[in-house]
Scaffold this motif. Structure first.
Motif, short mmCIF file in Angstrom:
data_model
loop_
_atom_site.label_atom_id
_atom_site.label_comp_id
_atom_site.label_asym_id
_atom_site.label_seq_id
_atom_site.Cartn_x
_atom_site.Cartn_y
_atom_site.Cartn_z
N LYS A 137 -6.20 -25.77 57.11
CA LYS A 137 -4.95 -26.23 56.22
C LYS A 137 -5.13 -28.24 56.06
CE LYS A 137 -2.16 -23.47 60.36
NZ LYS A 137 -1.56 -22.85 59.56
N VAL A 138 -6.14 -27.91 55.94
CA VAL A 138 -6.39 -30.11 55.32
C VAL A 138 -7.94 -30.19 56.14
CG1 VAL A 138 -5.91 -30.91 58.08
CG2 VAL A 138 -5.32 -31.84 56.39
N THR A 139 -8.26 -30.76 55.05
CA THR A 139 -9.48 -31.67 55.49
C THR A 139 -9.35 -33.26 55.05
OG1 THR A 139 -10.06 -31.27 52.90
CG2 THR A 139 -10.15 -29.55 54.32
N TYR A 140 -9.96 -33.90 55.73
CA TYR A 140 -10.32 -35.41 55.69
C TYR A 140 -11.26 -35.84 54.74
CZ TYR A 140 -6.99 -34.62 59.26
OH TYR A 140 -5.33 -33.60 59.60
N ASN A 141 -11.47 -36.99 54.39
CA ASN A 141 -12.68 -37.63 53.65
C ASN A 141 -11.80 -39.14 54.58
OD1 ASN A 141 -13.99 -38.75 52.13
ND2 ASN A 141 -12.35 -39.07 50.37
N PHE A 142 -13.14 -39.03 56.08
CA PHE A 142 -12.92 -40.43 56.86
C PHE A 142 -13.84 -41.59 56.18
CE2 PHE A 142 -11.45 -36.92 60.08
CZ PHE A 142 -10.42 -37.76 60.31
N VAL A 143 -12.61 -42.58 55.98
CA VAL A 143 -14.46 -43.71 55.63
C VAL A 143 -13.92 -45.03 57.03
CG1 VAL A 143 -14.02 -46.05 53.96
CG2 VAL A 143 -13.15 -43.75 52.91
N PRO A 144 -14.75 -45.59 57.19
CA PRO A 144 -14.97 -46.00 58.07
C PRO A 144 -13.74 -47.55 57.86
CG PRO A 144 -17.19 -46.20 57.81
CD PRO A 144 -15.81 -45.43 56.88
N ILE A 145 -12.63 -48.33 59.11
CA ILE A 145 -12.34 -48.80 58.49
C ILE A 145 -12.21 -50.10 57.57
CG2 ILE A 145 -10.43 -50.47 59.65
CD1 ILE A 145 -9.52 -48.80 61.59
N GLU A 146 -13.75 -50.60 58.49
CA GLU A 146 -14.38 -51.94 57.62
C GLU A 146 -14.43 -51.68 56.18
OE1 GLU A 146 -17.37 -49.67 60.05
OE2 GLU A 146 -15.42 -50.32 60.75
N ALA A 147 -14.68 -50.97 55.99
CA ALA A 147 -14.94 -50.13 54.34
C ALA A 147 -13.95 -50.17 53.21
CB ALA A 147 -15.64 -49.05 54.18
N ILE A 148 -12.95 -50.36 53.56
CA ILE A 148 -11.59 -50.36 53.20
C ILE A 148 -11.81 -51.13 51.82
CG2 ILE A 148 -9.57 -50.45 52.75
CD1 ILE A 148 -9.42 -48.82 55.16
N GLU A 149 -12.33 -52.61 52.45
CA GLU A 149 -11.87 -53.74 51.25
C GLU A 149 -13.31 -53.56 50.29
OE1 GLU A 149 -11.54 -58.83 52.04
OE2 GLU A 149 -12.57 -57.76 53.44
N GLN A 150 -14.14 -52.89 50.31
CA GLN A 150 -14.92 -52.19 49.72
C GLN A 150 -13.96 -51.14 48.19
OE1 GLN A 150 -16.75 -53.46 52.64
NE2 GLN A 150 -16.24 -54.97 51.41
N LEU A 151 -13.53 -50.69 48.65
CA LEU A 151 -12.71 -49.65 47.80
C LEU A 151 -11.74 -50.23 46.66
CD1 LEU A 151 -12.45 -47.20 50.64
CD2 LEU A 151 -14.35 -47.01 49.16
N ASP A 152 -11.99 -48.95 46.03
CA ASP A 152 -11.24 -49.74 44.71
C ASP A 152 -9.99 -49.62 44.89
OD1 ASP A 152 -13.45 -49.40 42.81
OD2 ASP A 152 -13.45 -47.54 41.79
N THR A 153 -8.93 -49.95 44.50
CA THR A 153 -7.35 -50.25 44.62
C THR A 153 -7.06 -49.02 43.89
OG1 THR A 153 -7.61 -52.06 43.70
CG2 THR A 153 -5.11 -51.20 44.10
N THR A 155 -7.59 -45.92 45.92
CA THR A 155 -8.32 -44.97 46.36
C THR A 155 -7.93 -44.41 47.49
OG1 THR A 155 -10.73 -46.13 45.81
CG2 THR A 155 -10.86 -44.45 47.53
N ILE A 156 -7.89 -42.88 46.63
CA ILE A 156 -7.28 -41.95 48.13
C ILE A 156 -8.16 -41.59 49.07
CG2 ILE A 156 -6.50 -39.41 49.05
CD1 ILE A 156 -4.54 -41.65 46.76
N LEU A 157 -7.70 -41.94 50.75
CA LEU A 157 -8.76 -42.01 52.30
C LEU A 157 -8.32 -41.61 53.21
CD1 LEU A 157 -8.39 -44.60 53.71
CD2 LEU A 157 -9.03 -45.61 51.71
N ASP A 158 -8.86 -41.30 54.12
CA ASP A 158 -8.01 -40.77 55.59
C ASP A 158 -8.90 -42.11 56.33
OD1 ASP A 158 -6.58 -38.96 54.74
OD2 ASP A 158 -8.32 -37.85 54.73
N ILE A 159 -8.11 -42.39 57.75
CA ILE A 159 -8.92 -43.18 58.23
C ILE A 159 -8.61 -42.92 60.30
CG2 ILE A 159 -8.81 -45.82 56.73
CD1 ILE A 159 -6.55 -46.01 57.97
N ILE A 160 -9.16 -43.09 60.67
CA ILE A 160 -8.99 -42.46 62.09
C ILE A 160 -8.73 -44.12 63.24
CG2 ILE A 160 -10.53 -41.91 62.66
CD1 ILE A 160 -8.97 -39.11 64.21
N GLY A 161 -7.97 -44.09 63.38
CA GLY A 161 -8.56 -44.88 64.45
C GLY A 161 -7.48 -45.18 65.77
#
Length: 186
Positions: A137-153, A155-161
């Motif tokens: 039904k769904v797949t995720y591409n989890f990224v650590p919250i601290e890594a978000i700042e280094q990603l390109d504007t 960027t589609i991603l998933d976070i959990i917290g």
């Protein structure tokens, strides 16, 4: 009307939905223009409305689907007669085996899937309905919250917290960027 299925007609089906169990399926994450014949099996997670366009070649109609399996997702686009043919037959959240289409580099301005490729479906494209259990039904591409700042504007991603606190809503005025001059709830 007037379409013939690649591989010899409807074979017991009705309309352009097609049944053919031959050959293995291709993981969506492995799709590229270099693989030759392919068959993907996935769930339609996004289906756009029919849109009309004008360009140097004339006017036309199109709609998109995003289809996902356990390995990733990819966008496919239908144009004109093919868009008319498939618009009412394909359903969001249903699973299909898909064959035939032209694979090309994804236009990331309009395509938020994780694939670097996208598919233009044509008159030889077939969709075979599959059981509900045949794709997640769904797949995720989890990224650590601290890594978000280094990603390109964009960027589609998933976070959990876990939310630890929430402040009341306030408004700020953005001075630059795409929302210049807009008030944004914060």
């Amino acid at each position: 009307g007037g379409y013939n299925q690649a591989g010899g007609g409807n074979r017991g089906g009705s309309g352009p939905l097609h049944h053919d169990d031959s050959g293995p399926t291709t993981p969506i994450a492995s799709m590229s223009p270099y693989i030759g014949k392919w068959c993907i099996q996935g769930r339609i997670i996004v289906k756009s409305t029919m849109r009309h366009y004008k360009n140097a070649k004339g006017e036309g109609r199109l709609f998109n689907i995003d289809i996902m399996d356990a390995t990733g997702d990819i966008r496919g686009t239908f144009f004109n007669d093919d868009a008319d043919r498939w618009m009412d037959q394909l359903e969001t959240n249903k699973v299909y085996k898909v064959r035939n289409g032209n694979i090309k580099p994804a236009n990331k301005q309009f395509n938020q899937t994780r694939s670097e490729w996208e598919i233009t479906f044509g008159r030889d494209t077939t969709f075979e309905p599959c059981p509900e259990s045949a794709a997640p039904k769904v797949t995720y591409n989890f990224v650590p919250i601290e890594a978000i700042e280094q990603l390109d504007t964009n960027t589609i991603l998933d976070i959990i917290g876990v939310v630890q606190s929430a402040d009341p809503i306030s408004e700020i005025t953005v001075k630059s960027g795409a929302n210049a001059g807009n008030k944004i709830a914060k």
